[in-house]
Design an enzyme around this catalytic site. Structure first.
Site, short mmCIF file in Angstrom:
data_model
loop_
_atom_site.label_atom_id
_atom_site.label_comp_id
_atom_site.label_asym_id
_atom_site.label_seq_id
_atom_site.Cartn_x
_atom_site.Cartn_y
_atom_site.Cartn_z
N LYS A 253 4.09 9.50 8.57
CA LYS A 253 3.93 8.93 9.92
C LYS A 253 4.94 9.50 10.94
O LYS A 253 4.82 10.64 11.32
CB LYS A 253 3.91 7.41 9.83
N TYR B 130 0.85 -1.19 0.00
CA TYR B 130 0.00 0.00 0.00
C TYR B 130 0.89 1.23 0.00
O TYR B 130 1.85 1.31 0.77
CB TYR B 130 -0.90 0.01 1.24
N ASP C 178 9.27 3.04 -0.33
CA ASP C 178 8.22 3.70 0.44
C ASP C 178 8.45 3.39 1.92
O ASP C 178 8.06 2.35 2.42
CB ASP C 178 6.85 3.20 -0.02
C1 PLP Z 1 0.38 4.86 5.63
C2 PLP Z 1 1.13 4.59 4.41
C3 PLP Z 1 1.04 5.42 3.29
C4 PLP Z 1 0.04 6.55 3.19
O1 PLP Z 1 0.30 7.56 4.12
P1 PLP Z 1 -0.92 8.57 4.47
O2 PLP Z 1 -0.27 9.57 5.37
O3 PLP Z 1 -1.95 7.73 5.15
O4 PLP Z 1 -1.41 9.15 3.21
C5 PLP Z 1 1.87 5.18 2.21
N1 PLP Z 1 2.74 4.16 2.23
C6 PLP Z 1 2.86 3.33 3.29
C7 PLP Z 1 3.86 2.22 3.26
C8 PLP Z 1 2.05 3.50 4.40
O5 PLP Z 1 2.14 2.65 5.43
#
Ligand code: PLP
Length: 442
Positions: A277, A149, A249
């Site tokens: 985060k 994701y 990511d």
């Molecule tokens: C949470 C997450 C996102 C998206 O971040 P948001 O701040 O919720 O838009 C993208 N990549 C990874 C791996 C994530 O865990």
């Protein structure tokens, strides 16, 4: 006097009823809705340390940590002070300020990225990094992995991990995985299997010359925790030879698994990285960065446009700086998180086995998923075979015992530095009886 005994979640239930009238599904992000586990979500009044306190007054040991940011625990003094201090100077300027420079200096120093750009969420970070990769390489296609994701940008909502695994009717749906994503966009996203090095090598051999970037979770959290094999990491690296960019990511793993992120620990050398985060300390921040020659393609230096009214917000920069500074000041935190989480993993495995419940625990540092199946689980299709009904029951049994686990089988849980012996004991105590209700062992 009121004689009917109200359910003890009366205040949460009442808020959820009101919320559903004015917000789709009553929540502002899907996994919060408890659709996969049943029951109504708890509404939170406040949070402190390792605990969430709901509007009915229940204190719950929190394993979500706001889905990752709260590595120091909730309402940490240093973070609260940093935000309060910043607040006295106003909340947003729409002009550059020192906090942005300081956080960028710290992030580049810690991660090895040469330049970074701040945005407001992880979604914005990955979306912008992909546009940049396309602008830099002049190619249109991207590769992502099934079950990873990367936020909810159109081209990334293709076989996209937990929120969709949890809320879709079935698993393994073909692209796109959300209504409203044009097939034309989704067709530019090529999907490969995580931990399938041969599949990745074949794809890159055939189409590498048209691929702008491969985006990946260096440790997967969004299909439950999946750990990349050395062969898969090697295949990722070799893919760079075809001129594509490797985008790690690290929105979940960055500053979670080490100060250098997951790539730093695993020896992966990406061209670009994305953060979110933890980097915002609980305020809305995302960032992307990496090679200077690539980052200099970003506007106003280069031709790839990307902007943000609130980007680099002074309160958010202060919160991020406070968290990263604290992690840098006390790097022993990672060892303590590792120790707690490994004891948690062992305790869960033995509680499950005692009750005769199959459980495969995957863990890296303070990220952990207990898959309700015999395992081993290294790939998405294996994760998808978990017994989600058993998980849902177990989740509810944990919740009534005061342990707030992630409300989906396909999520990582997150331990914070505020979790200690007391929380570990209570959690494992709850787990023993929650597994027992499933296994019928007692
Ligand atoms: C949470 C997450 C996102 C998206 O971040 P948001 O701040 O919720 O838009 C993208 N990549 C990874 C791996 C994530 O865990």
């Amino acid at each position: 006097m009121q004689t009917t005994s109200l359910p003890e979640t009366a205040a949460s239930d009442a808020l959820f009823e009101r919320a559903k009238k004015v917000t789709p599904g009553g929540v502002n992000s899907p996994v919060r809705a408890f659709k996969a586990v049943g029951g109504t979500p708890r509404f939170i009044e406040r949070a402190h340390g390792a605990y969430l306190i709901d509007v009915d007054g229940h204190a719950m040991i929190d394993y979500i940590g706001s889905w990752g940011p709260m590595i120091l625990g909730h309402n940490h003094e240093a973070v609260r002070e940093a935000i309060s201090n910043a607040l006295t100077n106003g909340t947003s300027y729409g002009a550059p300020s020192e906090g942005e420079v300081r956080l960028a200096e710290l992030v580049t120093k810690l991660t090895g990225a040469e330049k970074v750009r701040f945005v407001n969420s992880g979604t914005e970070a990955t979306m912008s990094a992909l546009r940049l990769a396309r602008g830099f390489t002049g190619r249109d296609f991207i590769v992502k992995f099934r079950g990873n994701y990367h936020g909810h940008a159109d081209g990334l909502l293709v076989e996209a991990g937990s929120g969709l695994m949890t809320n879709a009717d079935g698993l393994g749906r073909s692209a796109p995985s959300s209504a409203g994503v044009p097939h034309a966009y989704a067709s530019l996203t090529l999907v490969a299997d995580y931990n399938d090095p041969e599949g990745l090598r074949r794809l890159v051999a055939e189409r590498g010359h048209e691929i702008a970037a491969i985006i990946f979770e260096p440790v997967v959290g969004n299909a439950g925790v999946l750990i990349p094999t050395p062969e898969f990491r090697a295949a990722l690296h070799d893919a760079k030879r075809s001129g594509l960019l490797l985008i790690a990511d690290e929105v979940m793993t960055g500053f979670r698994l080490s100060l250098k992120g997951a790539c730093g620990v695993l020896g992966i050398e990406p061209d670009l990285m994305c953060w979110g985060k933890i980097i915002g300390g609980g305020l809305p921040v995302g960032a992307y960065g990496g090679r200077a020659d690539v980052m200099d393609f970003v506007s106003p230096q280069g031709p790839v446009y990307q902007a943000g009214t609130l980007s680099g917000n002074p309160l958010a920069m202060a919160a991020g700086l406070a968290v990263l500074s604290e992690l840098e000041r006390d790097p022993g935190i990672y060892g303590r998180l590792d120790e707690y989480t490994s004891k948690l993993a062992e305790g869960l495995a033995s509680a499950a086995s005692e009750a005769g419940v199959p459980l495969a625990v995957n863990r890296v540092g303070s990220m952990l998923t207990g898959f309700f199946q015999a395992g081993p689980v290294t790939r998405y299709d294996e994760a998808a075979r978990s017994d989600t009904a058993a998980f849902a029951t177990w989740f509810r049994e944990m919740l009534v015992r005061g342990v707030y686990w992630a409300p989906s089988q396909f999520e990582s849980i997150f331990v914070s530095a505020a979790h200690g012996e007391r929380e570990l004991d209570s959690t494992l105590h709850a787990a023993v009886s929650a597994f027992a209700t499933l296994g019928g062992a007692r």
